[in-house]
Design a protein around this motif. Sequence first.
Motif, PDB file in Angstrom:
ATOM      1  N   LEU A  94     -84.062-109.359 -18.128  1.00  0.00           N
ATOM      2  CA  LEU A  94     -85.364-110.000 -18.031  1.00  0.00           C
ATOM      3  C   LEU A  94     -86.231-109.215 -17.050  1.00  0.00           C
ATOM      4  N   TYR A  95     -87.383-108.787 -17.491  1.00  0.00           N
ATOM      5  CA  TYR A  95     -88.301-107.989 -16.681  1.00  0.00           C
ATOM      6  C   TYR A  95     -89.475-108.863 -16.253  1.00  0.00           C
ATOM      7  N   ALA A 101     -93.914-113.364 -13.662  1.00  0.00           N
ATOM      8  CA  ALA A 101     -94.024-113.699 -15.081  1.00  0.00           C
ATOM      9  C   ALA A 101     -93.155-112.754 -15.914  1.00  0.00           C
ATOM     10  N   LEU A 102     -92.552-113.277 -16.956  1.00  0.00           N
ATOM     11  CA  LEU A 102     -91.706-112.490 -17.843  1.00  0.00           C
ATOM     12  C   LEU A 102     -92.568-111.593 -18.718  1.00  0.00           C
ATOM     13  N   VAL A 103     -92.321-110.278 -18.667  1.00  0.00           N
ATOM     14  CA  VAL A 103     -93.146-109.335 -19.426  1.00  0.00           C
ATOM     15  C   VAL A 103     -92.334-108.530 -20.445  1.00  0.00           C
ATOM     16  N   SER A 104     -91.013-108.552 -20.343  1.00  0.00           N
ATOM     17  CA  SER A 104     -90.138-107.916 -21.331  1.00  0.00           C
ATOM     18  C   SER A 104     -88.807-108.640 -21.287  1.00  0.00           C
ATOM     19  N   PRO A 135     -88.769-112.759 -28.038  1.00  0.00           N
ATOM     20  CA  PRO A 135     -90.090-113.350 -27.762  1.00  0.00           C
ATOM     21  C   PRO A 135     -90.226-113.742 -26.293  1.00  0.00           C
ATOM     22  N   LEU A 136     -91.406-113.515 -25.740  1.00  0.00           N
ATOM     23  CA  LEU A 136     -91.675-113.903 -24.360  1.00  0.00           C
ATOM     24  C   LEU A 136     -91.963-115.404 -24.283  1.00  0.00           C
ATOM     25  N   ASP A 137     -91.676-115.986 -23.123  1.00  0.00           N
ATOM     26  CA  ASP A 137     -91.959-117.401 -22.900  1.00  0.00           C
ATOM     27  C   ASP A 137     -92.222-117.603 -21.419  1.00  0.00           C
ATOM     28  N   THR A 138     -92.485-118.840 -21.052  1.00  0.00           N
ATOM     29  CA  THR A 138     -92.798-119.153 -19.649  1.00  0.00           C
ATOM     30  C   THR A 138     -91.839-120.189 -19.058  1.00  0.00           C
ATOM     31  N   ILE A 139     -90.724-120.490 -19.737  1.00  0.00           N
ATOM     32  CA  ILE A 139     -89.865-121.583 -19.271  1.00  0.00           C
ATOM     33  C   ILE A 139     -88.950-121.185 -18.115  1.00  0.00           C
ATOM     34  N   VAL A 140     -88.765-119.870 -17.899  1.00  0.00           N
ATOM     35  CA  VAL A 140     -87.925-119.426 -16.778  1.00  0.00           C
ATOM     36  C   VAL A 140     -88.659-118.339 -15.991  1.00  0.00           C
ATOM     37  N   PRO A 141     -89.626-118.713 -15.154  1.00  0.00           N
ATOM     38  CA  PRO A 141     -90.258-117.719 -14.288  1.00  0.00           C
ATOM     39  C   PRO A 141     -89.246-117.207 -13.271  1.00  0.00           C
ATOM     40  N   LEU A 142     -89.597-116.158 -12.566  1.00  0.00           N
ATOM     41  CA  LEU A 142     -88.665-115.533 -11.637  1.00  0.00           C
ATOM     42  C   LEU A 142     -88.149-116.514 -10.587  1.00  0.00           C
ATOM     43  N   VAL A 168     -83.769-108.820 -13.944  1.00  0.00           N
ATOM     44  CA  VAL A 168     -82.568-109.647 -13.778  1.00  0.00           C
ATOM     45  C   VAL A 168     -81.654-109.393 -14.967  1.00  0.00           C
ATOM     46  N   VAL A 169     -80.451-108.909 -14.681  1.00  0.00           N
ATOM     47  CA  VAL A 169     -79.484-108.600 -15.732  1.00  0.00           C
ATOM     48  C   VAL A 169     -78.368-109.631 -15.711  1.00  0.00           C
ATOM     49  N   HIS A 170     -78.150-110.302 -16.827  1.00  0.00           N
ATOM     50  CA  HIS A 170     -77.025-111.215 -16.981  1.00  0.00           C
ATOM     51  C   HIS A 170     -75.871-110.436 -17.624  1.00  0.00           C
TER      52      HIS A 170
END
Length: 218
Positions: A94-95, A101-104, A135-142, A168-170
Amino acid sequence: MAGMKNIKWLSKALALCLIVISTSGCARILMGAMGLNQPKTLDDEQIARAAKKYGIPSNNSFVLDTNYYHYFRQMDSATHYASAKNHTQPLQALYYNRKGALVSFQVNCYAGGGFNLQWDQDSTFQEFPPKQQAPLDTIVPLRTQQAYMMPLKNTEQMPYEGHDYTVVVHWSRFFGRQSRRLIQFVQDNAALAGNKSVQVLYVNNDAIFGASEIEIVR
């Protein structure tokens, strides 16, 4: 409508992995071909050893709190099912930008491939940040992501602020070679950032495979 508690969390691909593991015979052969390990919950010392093996800096290493999955259960299933499914996959990158904000968003179920996930299909990782995959979303901001990241003993204190991008790498020991390959793609991609400041945080999620309350999709 009922909340996310009625939603099954992990992808069909992961369900298949777990079904294979639960059967004997060719299971170990298939797991070996995919580079998977036997699933188990790891303590901090075991995570640190695996992280070192996969090239993860000790001061950027975290464990994912399994309560992370319960976070999605509070959401409306009709509105957020697809996004929640993406955020509960075993392998993710997650970038986030400076504003959090999630951008990639890179997720295993969008990568394609056979015995190796093809993270760089369509040259996705040949620019920084990578091309949009999931797809990008807004449910998990940094800030939400960080709230469920528990530091290991040698991990620096959060929050990490002041960077142009936070990745953030899972990852997991269970996904072995597939985790290692994703980590390498992320690290190589970060080298393309030029004069932008980038921090990469690594979150181990092996604990989810021992959490009986986390269900699998049908």
